[in-house]
Scaffold this motif. Structure first.
Motif, PDB file in Angstrom:
ATOM      1  N   ALA A 141      -4.565  -1.676   3.894  1.00  0.00           N
ATOM      2  CA  ALA A 141      -4.262  -0.991   4.855  1.00  0.00           C
ATOM      3  C   ALA A 141      -5.094  -0.868   5.963  1.00  0.00           C
ATOM      4  O   ALA A 141      -4.685  -1.897   7.666  1.00  0.00           O
ATOM      5  N   THR A 145       0.941  -1.354  -0.068  1.00  0.00           N
ATOM      6  CA  THR A 145       0.240   0.190   0.132  1.00  0.00           C
ATOM      7  C   THR A 145       1.145   1.075   0.272  1.00  0.00           C
ATOM      8  O   THR A 145       0.535   2.656   0.399  1.00  0.00           O
ATOM      9  N   ALA A 196      -7.407   2.048  -5.738  1.00  0.00           N
ATOM     10  CA  ALA A 196      -7.234   2.583  -4.224  1.00  0.00           C
ATOM     11  C   ALA A 196      -8.158   2.365  -2.783  1.00  0.00           C
ATOM     12  O   ALA A 196      -7.714   1.886  -2.163  1.00  0.00           O
ATOM     13  N   THR A 233      -7.223   0.400   0.116  1.00  0.00           N
ATOM     14  CA  THR A 233      -7.532   1.311   1.967  1.00  0.00           C
ATOM     15  C   THR A 233      -8.467   0.134   2.505  1.00  0.00           C
ATOM     16  O   THR A 233      -7.539  -0.191   3.679  1.00  0.00           O
ATOM     17  N   THR A 234      -8.707  -0.610   2.231  1.00  0.00           N
ATOM     18  CA  THR A 234      -9.215  -2.160   2.436  1.00  0.00           C
ATOM     19  C   THR A 234      -7.779  -2.455   3.256  1.00  0.00           C
ATOM     20  O   THR A 234      -7.602  -3.529   4.486  1.00  0.00           O
ATOM     21  N   VAL A 240      -4.025   6.350   2.036  1.00  0.00           N
ATOM     22  CA  VAL A 240      -4.414   4.724   1.757  1.00  0.00           C
ATOM     23  C   VAL A 240      -4.067   4.239   3.102  1.00  0.00           C
ATOM     24  O   VAL A 240      -4.895   3.068   3.992  1.00  0.00           O
ATOM     25  N   THR A 248      -4.243   5.240   6.271  1.00  0.00           N
ATOM     26  CA  THR A 248      -5.098   6.390   6.914  1.00  0.00           C
ATOM     27  C   THR A 248      -5.278   5.313   8.253  1.00  0.00           C
ATOM     28  O   THR A 248      -5.551   5.905   9.431  1.00  0.00           O
ATOM     29  N   ALA A 249      -6.105   3.878   7.713  1.00  0.00           N
ATOM     30  CA  ALA A 249      -6.304   2.753   8.718  1.00  0.00           C
ATOM     31  C   ALA A 249      -4.863   3.123   9.752  1.00  0.00           C
ATOM     32  O   ALA A 249      -5.590   2.539  10.736  1.00  0.00           O
TER      33      ALA A 249
END
Length: 410
Positions: free
Chosen positions: A118, A31, A111, A115-116, A55, A57-58
């Motif tokens: 991450a 990522t 993206a 994100t998932t 991406v 951010t998690a």
């Protein structure tokens, strides 16, 4: 006779952290740097690449669902191993899906999947951080942290440098992501057979799981200052590494495959040296002096990228920069993780560890990622890397301010 130090590395509670650390570190580059390289080769603009760093951010908000991991166990393997296995299977599945897409045509979908990825990676990290904190004896902590740091960085190299080489030479970018997904399924099996942690009382209610860990931490008089230290300690390192892959390919003029080979060979050697030497030194120097020494080395190592920027397409200098970054980064991460372990209350390991490590990613996700492209465009690569050395200084000053508190938890 095997020395006492080597015996600790061979402890049944220590050496499994190498493989589990690889599993924890593997998704990050997919990522981050590798995702950047894929987008760069596909012709995505620098501005779009900069926003792709969001991406991750998690990793910053993982403390929001960490209490669920403290409270529940989805499988029969115990709270920590259960969550590791579930997240690793899900990670492998998402990597397979990413391998079906292309950033030139499917950037938005990629993206979203990244994100998932991450989010699932952050979930795995929550469980693994709690597991490694709880499974180690206190006198094994320096060695255990060194081994898990080594594993984590090897995982990043497998999906980073080696991943780029595999993508460019043999498998293609999609095939490489699918191969990494299959590897995650293997790690799920390793997690299932890893030794169980000592029995720790789980929170009895959701209210206790969500409220008490934060209340306990923020009731400490030094809580806010410690949080600032967590954010700032690796900030200079985060800025220097935010677009390092794009810099080496686009700024310094190296082929993606060349960057991958250097990361594959030299970075592995440097990572091994950094993690093992960091653990050995921390055992002798203590936590505070190790944090200070390794923090200074992290800042100084950024000057090697400045040297690459003013002497473009010089392979030995580029290799030196990659080597120094991995040695100093491995050492700094080893001490940093030991600090976080020492700050956690054993009753709420997952939540408090997640809170502290999530805050450490604030600089990387919300500052380094979005701000690096405009800084590079306005300053140029050489001045930017000089600036990253200055960015590292506030963290070192704050570390000196908290010397007494840190020495108390050694």
């Amino acid at each position: 006779m095997i020395s006492e130090s080597i015996k600790k590395y061979l402890s049944p509670r220590v050496y499994p952290l190498l493989v589990l650390g690889i599993a924890s570190g593997l998704p990050l580059a997919l990522t981050g740097g590798t995702f950047q390289a894929w987008a760069t080769v596909a012709g995505v603009s620098l501005k779009q690449i900069g926003f792709l760093t969001l991406v991750g951010t998690a990793y910053t908000f993982k403390f929001l669902w960490a209490p669920l991991i403290d409270r529940y166990a989805p499988l029969f393997l115990g709270r920590r191993r259960s969550w590791m296995v579930v997240s690793q299977v899900a990670l492998g599945t998402v990597m397979l899906l990413m391998g079906l897409l292309n950033p030139a045509q499917d950037l938005i979908w990629l993206a979203l999947l990244a994100t998932t990825l991450a989010f699932l990676s952050a979930t795995q990290d929550i469980a693994f951080d709690a597991y490694s904190t709880e499974v180690l004896d206190k006198d094994e902590r320096a060695h255990g942290v060194a081994v898990r740091t080594l594993g984590y960085r090897i995982g990043m190299i497998i999906s980073g440098g080696l991943g780029i080489v595999l993508a460019e030479r043999w498998l293609g970018w999609g095939g490489m992501y699918m191969a990494m997904g299959c590897l995650m399924f293997v790690f799920a099996i390793c997690s299932a057979i890893a030794p169980e942690t000592r029995e720790v009382q789980a929170p009895r209610t959701l209210q206790e799981a969500f409220i008490v860990p934060f209340k306990e931490f923020f009731s400490r008089p030094e809580a806010l200052a410690i949080l600032m230290l967590i954010v700032l300690y690796k900030l200079g390192d985060a800025f220097a590494g935010a677009l390092s892959t794009t810099f080496l390919i686009r700024g310094a003029g190296f082929a993606a495959e060349t960057v991958g080979w250097v990361n594959k060979i030299l970075a592995v050697i440097a990572t091994i040296i950094g993690a093992l030497v960091g653990g050995a030194l921390m055992n002798k120097l203590g936590l505070y002096r190790s944090l200070m020494l390794f923090g200074v080395l992290q800042a100084v190592s950024n000057l090697a990228y400045w040297l690459v920027a003013i002497t473009p397409h010089n392979l030995p200098i580029m290799a030196l920069a990659v080597g120094l970054e991995n040695i100093s980064g491995g050492m700094g991460t080893t001490a940093f993780v030991a600090l976080v372990m020492g700050l956690c209350n054993s009753k709420y390991t997952a939540t408090q560890f997640a809170l502290l490590t999530a805050l450490s990613s604030v600089g990387r996700v919300f500052l380094a990622g979005p701000l690096t492209p405009p800084l590079v465009e306005s300053l140029g690569w050489p001045a930017f890397f000089l600036c990253t050395v200055l960015i590292a200084l506030p963290g070192l000053f704050l570390l000196r301010w908290h010397k007494a508190r840190i020495m108390a938890i050694e």
